[in-house]
Design an enzyme around this catalytic site. Structure first.
Site, PDB file in Angstrom:
ATOM      1  N   SER A 138      20.404  33.001  61.559  1.00 28.61           N
ATOM      2  CA  SER A 138      20.123  34.174  60.741  1.00 28.61           C
ATOM      3  C   SER A 138      21.073  35.315  61.114  1.00 28.61           C
ATOM      4  CB  SER A 138      18.643  34.543  60.885  1.00 28.61           C
ATOM      5  OG  SER A 138      18.204  35.333  59.812  1.00 28.61           O
ATOM      6  N   HIS A 185      13.069  28.937  56.960  1.00 26.20           N
ATOM      7  CA  HIS A 185      14.135  29.675  57.631  1.00 26.20           C
ATOM      8  C   HIS A 185      14.165  29.414  59.140  1.00 26.20           C
ATOM      9  CE1 HIS A 185      17.143  32.732  58.081  1.00 26.20           C
ATOM     10  NE2 HIS A 185      16.355  33.574  58.736  1.00 26.20           N
TER      11      HIS A 185
END
Length: 255
Positions: free
Chosen positions: A85, A235
């Site tokens: 990320s 994610h």
């Protein structure tokens, strides 16, 4: 800027960068596995996160410089760099700015494109915690539940709590600066930023961070890259399917 790092094992240097509002502790279990495979794993707290210094300056340019300086100070070269990320954005920027430093790059669930700010609810919840008198983690979790339903996300955020003094919990991250500079998190690479070294992009099959339409963009910035999807995860792909994540990364770096 002297970044905090937890160093595990010995061998080829392998640096791991956490995501926004995370810390090196998020990677302790996987870091230990990579170190057992013969790598010297550096679990790094990026600036304004974890135990690393707090500073008003916060963008990918300075965070890439932080990594370069850390490697210089610790005499690390030909490193493997993995980022998730926000950490993936830092890793991409570092590879483009300091290509001679990096042997292999692994980017987990983020593309080199612009992302609009989308952390407001989480930041509101953390602000509420920061302004509260917290005496137990359970109490903090109950308060955070008003903002964040997902248990896993709350546990990830609550790792930031530490005992500031006896009976009083506080957050480790530099929340005010992170709120102020939240627009920096989504910044894209510029069109001329390119890294030609070995690169692996990993994305979660249920995640929206890397879309089908991003494949050409990945190749523009990282011409030798490959993209592998881990099915059935979002994610936080490394936390949801750690064994598959580990094996995919090991296969790539051992090639």
């Amino acid at each position: 800027m002297e970044l905090y790092a937890n160093v595990l094992g010995g061998g080829k240097p392998f640096l791991i960068l956490h995501g926004f509002l995370g810390m090196s502790d998020n990677w302790k279990t996987l870091g230990a596995k990579f170190s057992e495979a013969g790598y010297q794993v550096h679990l790094i707290d990026q600036r304004n996160h974890g135990r690393s210094p707090h500073t008003d300056e916060f963008n990918y340019q300075v965070m890439a410089k932080d990594i370069n300086e850390y490697c210089k100070k610790n005499k690390l070269e030909n490193i493997i760099l993995l980022g998730h990320s926000m950490g993936g954005k830092t890793a991409m920027k570092t590879a483009c700015e300091f290509p001679q430093l990096i042997e292999k790059l692994v980017v987990a669930d983020i593309a080199p494109k612009y992302y609009a700010p989308h952390h407001q609810t989480i930041l509101d919840g953390l602000t509420m915690l920061s302004n509260s008198e917290l005496t137990s983690r359970g109490q903090a979790d109950e308060k955070l539940k008003e903002y964040i339903e997902e248990w896993g996300v709350r546990q990830f955020l609550l790792k930031n709590l530490y005992w500031k003094e006896k009976g009083k919990l506080a957050l480790r991250m530099n929340l005010e600066v992170l709120k102020d500079k939240v627009n920096e998190i989504g910044q894209a690479l510029t069109s001329e930023e390119i890294f030609k070294g070995d690169t692996l992009f990993l994305n979660g099959g249920n995640s929206k961070y890397i879309q089908e339409g991003d494949k050409d963009l990945l190749k523009e910035h990282f011409p030798t890259s490959e993209l592998i999807t881990i099915k059935g995860v979002g994610h936080w792909l490394h936390a949801e399917k750690p064994d598959e994540f580990y094996q995919t990364v090991i296969n790539f770096i051992n090639k």
